[in-house]
Design a protein around this motif. Structure first.
Motif, PDB file in Angstrom:
ATOM      1  N   GLN A  61       0.827  -1.204   0.000  1.00 60.32           N
ATOM      2  CA  GLN A  61       0.000   0.000   0.000  1.00 60.32           C
ATOM      3  C   GLN A  61       0.863   1.256   0.000  1.00 60.32           C
ATOM      4  O   GLN A  61       0.602   2.198  -0.732  1.00 60.32           O
ATOM      5  N   GLY A  62       1.864   1.241   0.845  1.00 58.98           N
ATOM      6  CA  GLY A  62       2.722   2.414   0.940  1.00 58.98           C
ATOM      7  C   GLY A  62       3.534   2.674  -0.314  1.00 58.98           C
ATOM      8  O   GLY A  62       3.725   3.822  -0.716  1.00 58.98           O
ATOM      9  N   LEU A  63       3.989   1.613  -0.968  1.00 54.27           N
ATOM     10  CA  LEU A  63       4.848   1.781  -2.142  1.00 54.27           C
ATOM     11  C   LEU A  63       4.073   2.012  -3.438  1.00 54.27           C
ATOM     12  O   LEU A  63       4.496   2.802  -4.275  1.00 54.27           O
ATOM     13  N   LEU A  64       2.959   1.312  -3.623  1.00 50.25           N
ATOM     14  CA  LEU A  64       2.203   1.458  -4.861  1.00 50.25           C
ATOM     15  C   LEU A  64       1.200   2.602  -4.808  1.00 50.25           C
ATOM     16  O   LEU A  64       1.185   3.461  -5.678  1.00 50.25           O
ATOM     17  N   ALA A  65       0.344   2.561  -3.802  1.00 52.08           N
ATOM     18  CA  ALA A  65      -0.756   3.521  -3.764  1.00 52.08           C
ATOM     19  C   ALA A  65      -0.359   4.863  -3.166  1.00 52.08           C
ATOM     20  O   ALA A  65      -0.831   5.904  -3.625  1.00 52.08           O
ATOM     21  N   GLY A  66       0.491   4.857  -2.170  1.00 48.89           N
ATOM     22  CA  GLY A  66       0.829   6.083  -1.457  1.00 48.89           C
ATOM     23  C   GLY A  66       1.259   7.251  -2.318  1.00 48.89           C
ATOM     24  O   GLY A  66       0.605   8.301  -2.329  1.00 48.89           O
ATOM     25  N   PRO A  67       2.337   7.103  -3.068  1.00 48.53           N
ATOM     26  CA  PRO A  67       2.790   8.234  -3.886  1.00 48.53           C
ATOM     27  C   PRO A  67       1.756   8.682  -4.925  1.00 48.53           C
ATOM     28  O   PRO A  67       1.608   9.874  -5.178  1.00 48.53           O
ATOM     29  N   GLY A  81      -2.010   6.374 -15.340  1.00 52.11           N
ATOM     30  CA  GLY A  81      -1.049   5.456 -14.744  1.00 52.11           C
ATOM     31  C   GLY A  81      -1.098   5.480 -13.226  1.00 52.11           C
ATOM     32  O   GLY A  81      -0.966   4.443 -12.579  1.00 52.11           O
ATOM     33  N   ALA A  82      -1.289   6.651 -12.659  1.00 53.72           N
ATOM     34  CA  ALA A  82      -1.370   6.767 -11.203  1.00 53.72           C
ATOM     35  C   ALA A  82      -2.622   6.065 -10.688  1.00 53.72           C
ATOM     36  O   ALA A  82      -2.572   5.354  -9.689  1.00 53.72           O
ATOM     37  N   ARG A  83      -3.739   6.260 -11.374  1.00 54.56           N
ATOM     38  CA  ARG A  83      -4.986   5.591 -10.961  1.00 54.56           C
ATOM     39  C   ARG A  83      -4.861   4.076 -11.051  1.00 54.56           C
ATOM     40  O   ARG A  83      -5.326   3.362 -10.180  1.00 54.56           O
ATOM     41  N   THR A  84      -4.195   3.598 -12.087  1.00 58.20           N
ATOM     42  CA  THR A  84      -3.996   2.153 -12.235  1.00 58.20           C
ATOM     43  C   THR A  84      -3.140   1.608 -11.104  1.00 58.20           C
ATOM     44  O   THR A  84      -3.444   0.557 -10.536  1.00 58.20           O
ATOM     45  N   ARG A  85      -2.058   2.328 -10.762  1.00 60.92           N
ATOM     46  CA  ARG A  85      -1.202   1.895  -9.650  1.00 60.92           C
ATOM     47  C   ARG A  85      -1.971   1.854  -8.338  1.00 60.92           C
ATOM     48  O   ARG A  85      -1.784   0.939  -7.528  1.00 60.92           O
ATOM     49  N   ILE A  86      -2.825   2.835  -8.124  1.00 58.88           N
ATOM     50  CA  ILE A  86      -3.614   2.869  -6.897  1.00 58.88           C
ATOM     51  C   ILE A  86      -4.540   1.666  -6.826  1.00 58.88           C
ATOM     52  O   ILE A  86      -4.616   0.973  -5.799  1.00 58.88           O
ATOM     53  N   LEU A  87      -5.256   1.400  -7.901  1.00 57.85           N
ATOM     54  CA  LEU A  87      -6.203   0.292  -7.897  1.00 57.85           C
ATOM     55  C   LEU A  87      -5.508  -1.054  -7.755  1.00 57.85           C
ATOM     56  O   LEU A  87      -5.979  -1.925  -7.027  1.00 57.85           O
ATOM     57  N   VAL A  88      -4.377  -1.232  -8.411  1.00 54.44           N
ATOM     58  CA  VAL A  88      -3.628  -2.479  -8.275  1.00 54.44           C
ATOM     59  C   VAL A  88      -3.150  -2.634  -6.832  1.00 54.44           C
ATOM     60  O   VAL A  88      -3.229  -3.722  -6.251  1.00 54.44           O
ATOM     61  N   GLY A  89      -2.660  -1.554  -6.246  1.00 55.75           N
ATOM     62  CA  GLY A  89      -2.214  -1.601  -4.856  1.00 55.75           C
ATOM     63  C   GLY A  89      -3.341  -1.939  -3.895  1.00 55.75           C
ATOM     64  O   GLY A  89      -3.177  -2.769  -2.997  1.00 55.75           O
ATOM     65  N   TYR A  90      -4.510  -1.329  -4.082  1.00 56.51           N
ATOM     66  CA  TYR A  90      -5.668  -1.608  -3.217  1.00 56.51           C
ATOM     67  C   TYR A  90      -6.099  -3.064  -3.333  1.00 56.51           C
ATOM     68  O   TYR A  90      -6.348  -3.737  -2.340  1.00 56.51           O
ATOM     69  N   ARG A  91      -6.192  -3.545  -4.546  1.00 59.16           N
ATOM     70  CA  ARG A  91      -6.699  -4.906  -4.746  1.00 59.16           C
ATOM     71  C   ARG A  91      -5.700  -5.956  -4.264  1.00 59.16           C
ATOM     72  O   ARG A  91      -6.091  -6.957  -3.661  1.00 59.16           O
TER      73      ARG A  91
END
Length: 112
Positions: A61-67, A81-91
């Motif tokens: 969570q901290g590495l993918l979604a945080g930034p 790209g940022a939205r995709t990283r957030i969703l992948v991190g959450y899931r």
């Protein structure tokens, strides 16, 4: 997990999932300390796997979604790209937290 499936992005969701990872990790550590007696057995190994998953969810969570969350919260729009990283991190974190919860529940029955 339901929040991760909705695809929402924001500081609120990020902080909640980070808190859930921390709670799962601390609960696993508490169970280990409280219920461990003597040599580690199958139950302790299952708890270690659950605690590892919770720790990995926390870090992920901290590495993918945080930034990416902080970047979007500062007004950067159009960041697909940022939205995709957030969703992948959450899931991914939701899946790991589910494994951690199952491991904590299975601990009781693993000491046979």
């Amino acid at each position: 997990m339901a929040m991760a499936a909705t695809g929402g992005v924001g500081k609120s969701l990020f902080l909640r999932q980070l808190a859930a990872g921390l709670v799962a990790l601390l609960t696993g550590v508490y169970l280990w300390h409280t219920l461990h007696a003597g040599e580690p057995g199958p139950g302790e190994r299952i708890l270690a796997i659950g605690a590892g998953c919770a720790l990995l969810a926390f870090v992920l969570q901290g590495l993918l979604a945080g930034p990416a969350v902080w970047k979007l919260s500062k007004g950067a729009s159009g960041e697909g790209g940022a939205r995709t990283r957030i969703l992948v991190g959450y899931r991914a974190a939701a899946l790991l937290l589910a494994v951690a919860a199952i491991a904590m529940g299975a601990f009781r029955y693993a000491g046979f």
